[in-house]
Design a protein around this motif. Structure first.
Motif, PDB file in Angstrom:
ATOM      1  N   LEU A 182       0.773  -1.293   0.160  1.00 38.46           N
ATOM      2  CA  LEU A 182      -0.055   0.254   0.048  1.00 38.46           C
ATOM      3  C   LEU A 182       0.927   1.316  -0.053  1.00 38.46           C
ATOM      4  O   LEU A 182       0.191   2.314  -0.131  1.00 38.46           O
ATOM      5  CB  LEU A 182      -0.883   0.105   1.014  1.00 38.46           C
ATOM      6  CG  LEU A 182      -1.990  -1.072   1.147  1.00 38.46           C
ATOM      7  CD1 LEU A 182      -2.621  -1.057   2.644  1.00 38.46           C
ATOM      8  CD2 LEU A 182      -2.853  -1.051   0.167  1.00 38.46           C
ATOM      9  N   LEU A 183       2.164   1.055  -0.154  1.00 39.36           N
ATOM     10  CA  LEU A 183       3.038   2.241   0.294  1.00 39.36           C
ATOM     11  C   LEU A 183       2.992   3.239  -1.027  1.00 39.36           C
ATOM     12  O   LEU A 183       2.807   4.381  -0.904  1.00 39.36           O
ATOM     13  CB  LEU A 183       4.404   1.716   0.493  1.00 39.36           C
ATOM     14  CG  LEU A 183       4.793   1.338   1.727  1.00 39.36           C
ATOM     15  CD1 LEU A 183       6.151   0.760   1.870  1.00 39.36           C
ATOM     16  CD2 LEU A 183       4.235   2.415   2.855  1.00 39.36           C
ATOM     17  N   PRO A 184       3.117   2.695  -2.390  1.00 37.63           N
ATOM     18  CA  PRO A 184       2.879   3.805  -3.417  1.00 37.63           C
ATOM     19  C   PRO A 184       1.696   4.384  -3.393  1.00 37.63           C
ATOM     20  O   PRO A 184       0.661   3.838  -3.284  1.00 37.63           O
ATOM     21  CB  PRO A 184       2.860   2.621  -4.580  1.00 37.63           C
ATOM     22  CG  PRO A 184       3.454   1.427  -4.263  1.00 37.63           C
ATOM     23  CD  PRO A 184       3.225   1.245  -2.791  1.00 37.63           C
ATOM     24  N   ASP A 185       1.631   5.729  -3.871  1.00 36.92           N
ATOM     25  CA  ASP A 185       0.462   6.547  -3.695  1.00 36.92           C
ATOM     26  C   ASP A 185      -0.513   6.140  -4.920  1.00 36.92           C
ATOM     27  O   ASP A 185      -1.685   6.286  -4.592  1.00 36.92           O
ATOM     28  CB  ASP A 185       0.928   8.011  -3.722  1.00 36.92           C
ATOM     29  CG  ASP A 185       1.384   8.334  -2.477  1.00 36.92           C
ATOM     30  OD1 ASP A 185       1.305   8.011  -1.619  1.00 36.92           O
ATOM     31  OD2 ASP A 185       2.457   9.160  -2.794  1.00 36.92           O
ATOM     32  N   ASN A 186      -0.272   5.837  -6.124  1.00 37.51           N
ATOM     33  CA  ASN A 186      -0.842   5.539  -7.248  1.00 37.51           C
ATOM     34  C   ASN A 186      -0.186   4.753  -8.094  1.00 37.51           C
ATOM     35  O   ASN A 186       1.036   3.933  -7.727  1.00 37.51           O
ATOM     36  CB  ASN A 186      -1.130   6.871  -8.029  1.00 37.51           C
ATOM     37  CG  ASN A 186       0.030   7.557  -8.228  1.00 37.51           C
ATOM     38  OD1 ASN A 186       1.115   7.151  -8.714  1.00 37.51           O
ATOM     39  ND2 ASN A 186       0.027   9.032  -7.586  1.00 37.51           N
ATOM     40  N   VAL A 187      -0.945   4.232  -9.390  1.00 30.85           N
ATOM     41  CA  VAL A 187      -0.468   3.313 -10.291  1.00 30.85           C
ATOM     42  C   VAL A 187       1.014   3.821 -10.732  1.00 30.85           C
ATOM     43  O   VAL A 187       1.654   2.993 -11.139  1.00 30.85           O
ATOM     44  CB  VAL A 187      -1.490   2.990 -11.326  1.00 30.85           C
ATOM     45  CG1 VAL A 187      -0.592   1.988 -12.202  1.00 30.85           C
ATOM     46  CG2 VAL A 187      -2.826   2.267 -10.763  1.00 30.85           C
ATOM     47  N   ALA A 188       1.048   5.167 -11.072  1.00 30.21           N
ATOM     48  CA  ALA A 188       2.313   5.652 -11.697  1.00 30.21           C
ATOM     49  C   ALA A 188       3.560   5.560 -10.727  1.00 30.21           C
ATOM     50  O   ALA A 188       4.543   5.017 -11.212  1.00 30.21           O
ATOM     51  CB  ALA A 188       1.999   7.066 -12.059  1.00 30.21           C
ATOM     52  N   GLN A 189       3.302   5.660  -9.576  1.00 32.05           N
ATOM     53  CA  GLN A 189       4.268   5.524  -8.702  1.00 32.05           C
ATOM     54  C   GLN A 189       4.560   4.094  -8.655  1.00 32.05           C
ATOM     55  O   GLN A 189       5.676   3.791  -8.360  1.00 32.05           O
ATOM     56  CB  GLN A 189       3.986   6.138  -7.382  1.00 32.05           C
ATOM     57  CG  GLN A 189       5.135   6.289  -6.552  1.00 32.05           C
ATOM     58  CD  GLN A 189       4.817   6.923  -4.981  1.00 32.05           C
ATOM     59  OE1 GLN A 189       3.797   6.159  -4.422  1.00 32.05           O
ATOM     60  NE2 GLN A 189       5.242   8.023  -4.692  1.00 32.05           N
ATOM     61  N   LEU A 190       3.547   3.206  -8.333  1.00 29.80           N
ATOM     62  CA  LEU A 190       3.744   1.831  -8.315  1.00 29.80           C
ATOM     63  C   LEU A 190       4.739   1.348  -9.376  1.00 29.80           C
ATOM     64  O   LEU A 190       5.636   0.557  -9.181  1.00 29.80           O
ATOM     65  CB  LEU A 190       2.522   1.130  -8.727  1.00 29.80           C
ATOM     66  CG  LEU A 190       2.145  -0.380  -8.498  1.00 29.80           C
ATOM     67  CD1 LEU A 190       2.988  -0.939  -7.233  1.00 29.80           C
ATOM     68  CD2 LEU A 190       0.944  -0.848  -8.785  1.00 29.80           C
ATOM     69  N   TYR A 191       4.579   1.733 -10.680  1.00 34.18           N
ATOM     70  CA  TYR A 191       5.275   1.165 -11.749  1.00 34.18           C
ATOM     71  C   TYR A 191       6.742   1.613 -11.748  1.00 34.18           C
ATOM     72  O   TYR A 191       7.654   1.278 -12.226  1.00 34.18           O
ATOM     73  CB  TYR A 191       4.723   1.424 -13.052  1.00 34.18           C
ATOM     74  CG  TYR A 191       3.607   0.289 -13.272  1.00 34.18           C
ATOM     75  CD1 TYR A 191       4.326  -1.041 -13.499  1.00 34.18           C
ATOM     76  CD2 TYR A 191       2.218   0.420 -12.768  1.00 34.18           C
ATOM     77  CE1 TYR A 191       3.197  -2.021 -13.842  1.00 34.18           C
ATOM     78  CE2 TYR A 191       1.331  -0.715 -13.462  1.00 34.18           C
ATOM     79  CZ  TYR A 191       1.898  -2.189 -13.761  1.00 34.18           C
ATOM     80  OH  TYR A 191       1.162  -3.030 -13.801  1.00 34.18           O
ATOM     81  N   ASP A 192       6.918   3.247 -11.118  1.00 32.65           N
ATOM     82  CA  ASP A 192       8.196   3.724 -11.191  1.00 32.65           C
ATOM     83  C   ASP A 192       9.045   2.818 -10.112  1.00 32.65           C
ATOM     84  O   ASP A 192      10.340   2.466 -10.242  1.00 32.65           O
ATOM     85  CB  ASP A 192       7.932   5.052 -10.550  1.00 32.65           C
ATOM     86  CG  ASP A 192       7.487   6.121 -11.509  1.00 32.65           C
ATOM     87  OD1 ASP A 192       7.750   5.574 -12.722  1.00 32.65           O
ATOM     88  OD2 ASP A 192       7.023   7.222 -11.398  1.00 32.65           O
ATOM     89  N   TRP A 193       8.525   2.484  -8.959  1.00 32.24           N
ATOM     90  CA  TRP A 193       9.025   1.835  -7.825  1.00 32.24           C
ATOM     91  C   TRP A 193       9.614   0.036  -8.474  1.00 32.24           C
ATOM     92  O   TRP A 193      10.649  -0.154  -8.081  1.00 32.24           O
ATOM     93  CB  TRP A 193       8.313   1.650  -6.621  1.00 32.24           C
ATOM     94  CG  TRP A 193       8.077   3.054  -5.942  1.00 32.24           C
ATOM     95  CD1 TRP A 193       8.663   4.466  -6.538  1.00 32.24           C
ATOM     96  CD2 TRP A 193       7.571   3.129  -4.689  1.00 32.24           C
ATOM     97  NE1 TRP A 193       8.203   5.201  -5.351  1.00 32.24           N
ATOM     98  CE2 TRP A 193       7.824   4.666  -4.301  1.00 32.24           C
ATOM     99  CE3 TRP A 193       7.163   2.383  -3.895  1.00 32.24           C
ATOM    100  CZ2 TRP A 193       7.350   5.068  -3.038  1.00 32.24           C
ATOM    101  CZ3 TRP A 193       6.621   2.708  -2.532  1.00 32.24           C
ATOM    102  CH2 TRP A 193       6.801   4.261  -2.233  1.00 32.24           C
ATOM    103  N   LEU A 194       8.442  -0.147  -9.202  1.00 30.98           N
ATOM    104  CA  LEU A 194       8.702  -1.696  -9.787  1.00 30.98           C
ATOM    105  C   LEU A 194       9.884  -1.566 -10.699  1.00 30.98           C
ATOM    106  O   LEU A 194      10.453  -2.593 -10.726  1.00 30.98           O
ATOM    107  CB  LEU A 194       7.280  -1.944 -10.198  1.00 30.98           C
ATOM    108  CG  LEU A 194       7.091  -3.434 -11.257  1.00 30.98           C
ATOM    109  CD1 LEU A 194       7.824  -4.417  -9.962  1.00 30.98           C
ATOM    110  CD2 LEU A 194       5.835  -3.542 -11.669  1.00 30.98           C
TER     111      LEU A 194
END
Length: 367
Positions: free
Chosen positions: A321-333
């Motif tokens: 749940l740490l990423p704020d949104n899908v864009a940040q999720l895929y950046d971290w990924l």
């Protein structure tokens, strides 16, 4: 879990690798390769697959020197207890983050396509609980379950891909060989997340009964995944074209939604494929969740992993749940897949193999 009691076959290992590797990455693979290489994206898939095969053979060579030990045990023999603990913590963190990303992507996709009014926290915790139930029982029940569902996963998926051929325009695959070799080489490392999972043989090797067949199993498993990825990329790219595909978050799901079955025999095909995709993610999550708890048990020198399954559930949930949104999720990924995979899949095994050869450690050192 005692390697003298728990045994799986090389065929079961191959099934485990396939259903673990094919999961989260396949949703975005067509977009990722198109962004890097356009219509030459299929070359990236092949290069990434070849790189995965080569590294899996390095890990296989290392594991063959210590056939009855996991990487945690033989790293202690090669480097000492403190460094083996450090390697164990790195692998544990890697598996836990992999599980967290898998859960979050599952939640985002399910929320968008099937459960728009359900809080993502409810989706992710429910999914983790169902995976935890399987994982607590150990490796043998996991691979038996995978054996039962592998055909249920892949046959409908392939049928759905071919059902969309009426929308395919193969001129969208042209031109070819327009991308420079340097871009292709660099890009092949950027899509490595789509092949994450082959490295786990350094934890699973001692549990395989017919270890002489593992090399062939690795070649067949990863080659099958390369073929699946190629077919997927060709159909999606030929349907949407390079420009459109780069604007889609999950091009595979967009492709499925575009399919129309003649006569209205099947409506809402995406719902059926989403059900199949749930199994893809479930198998990926179950494997990395199990390996995360198993690695932690080996680092802590505890025989049973089941206690850590419950302990890790809230940790993985919070991480997801740490990423704020899908864009940040895929950046971290992207950061995780590049740096994490390079460290765990390439640097650590290669270094350990070098140390084993220099110090003449392991069974092959004497033979």
């Amino acid at each position: 879990m005692d390697s003298n009691k728990i045994k799986i076959s090389s065929r079961q290992l191959g099934i485990l690798l396939i259903v673990t590797i094919v999961g989260v990455g396949i949703l975005t693979l067509p977009r990722e390769v198109s962004e890097i290489a356009g219509t030459d994206g299929w070359i990236l898939i092949i290069l990434g697959g070849i790189a995965s095969i080569l590294m899996s053979l390095v890990i296989h060579t290392l594991s063959m020197r210590f056939p009855n030990q996991t990487i945690i045990e033989y790293s202690e023999e090669l480097l000492g207890r403190p460094l083996s603990i450090l390697i164990g913590i790195i692998i544990f963190t890697y598996c836990s983050m992999f599980a967290a990303f898998s859960v979050r992507i599952f939640g985002e996709v399910l929320k968008m396509f099937l459960l728009p009014k359900t809080p993502i926290e409810v989706i992710t915790i429910t999914f983790l609980l169902t995976a935890g139930y399987l994982v607590r029982n150990g490796l043998e029940p996991i691979v038996r379950f995978y054996e039962l569902i592998i055909m249920i996963m892949f046959i409908p998926y392939l049928l759905a891909l071919f059902a969309g051929t009426s929308n395919v325009n193969f001129t969208n695959l042209l031109p070819v060989f327009q991308t420079s070799p340097r871009v292709l080489l660099k890009g092949s490392f950027q899509i490595i997340f789509s092949y994450i999972g082959f490295e786990f043989i350094f934890l699973l090797f001692p549990f395989v009964s017919d270890q002489k067949n593992i090399r062939k199993t690795l070649l067949i498993s990863i080659s099958s995944i390369i073929l699946l990825y190629l077919i997927t990329n060709i159909f999606v790219l030929a349907t949407f074209g390079e420009d459109t595909i780069e604007s889609l978050i999950w091009p595979l799901m967009a492709y499925i939604k575009s399919i129309e079955i003649p006569g209205g025999f099947i409506e809402q095909l995406e719902g059926i494929i989403m059900t199949i995709w749930v199994l893809f993610i479930y198998t990926t999550l179950s494997t990395v969740y199990f390996l995360s708890s198993f690695t932690l048990s080996r680092v802590m020198n505890v025989k049973e992993h089941s206690f850590f399954v419950s302990l890790l559930l809230p940790v993985i949930h919070i991480l997801s749940l740490l990423p704020d949104n899908v864009a940040q999720l895929y950046d971290w990924l992207g950061i995780f897949s590049f740096y994490g995979s390079t460290l765990v899949s390439v640097i650590i095994p290669s270094f350990l193999l070098l140390v084993a050869k220099v110090r003449k450690k392991g069974e092959k050192a004497n033979g």
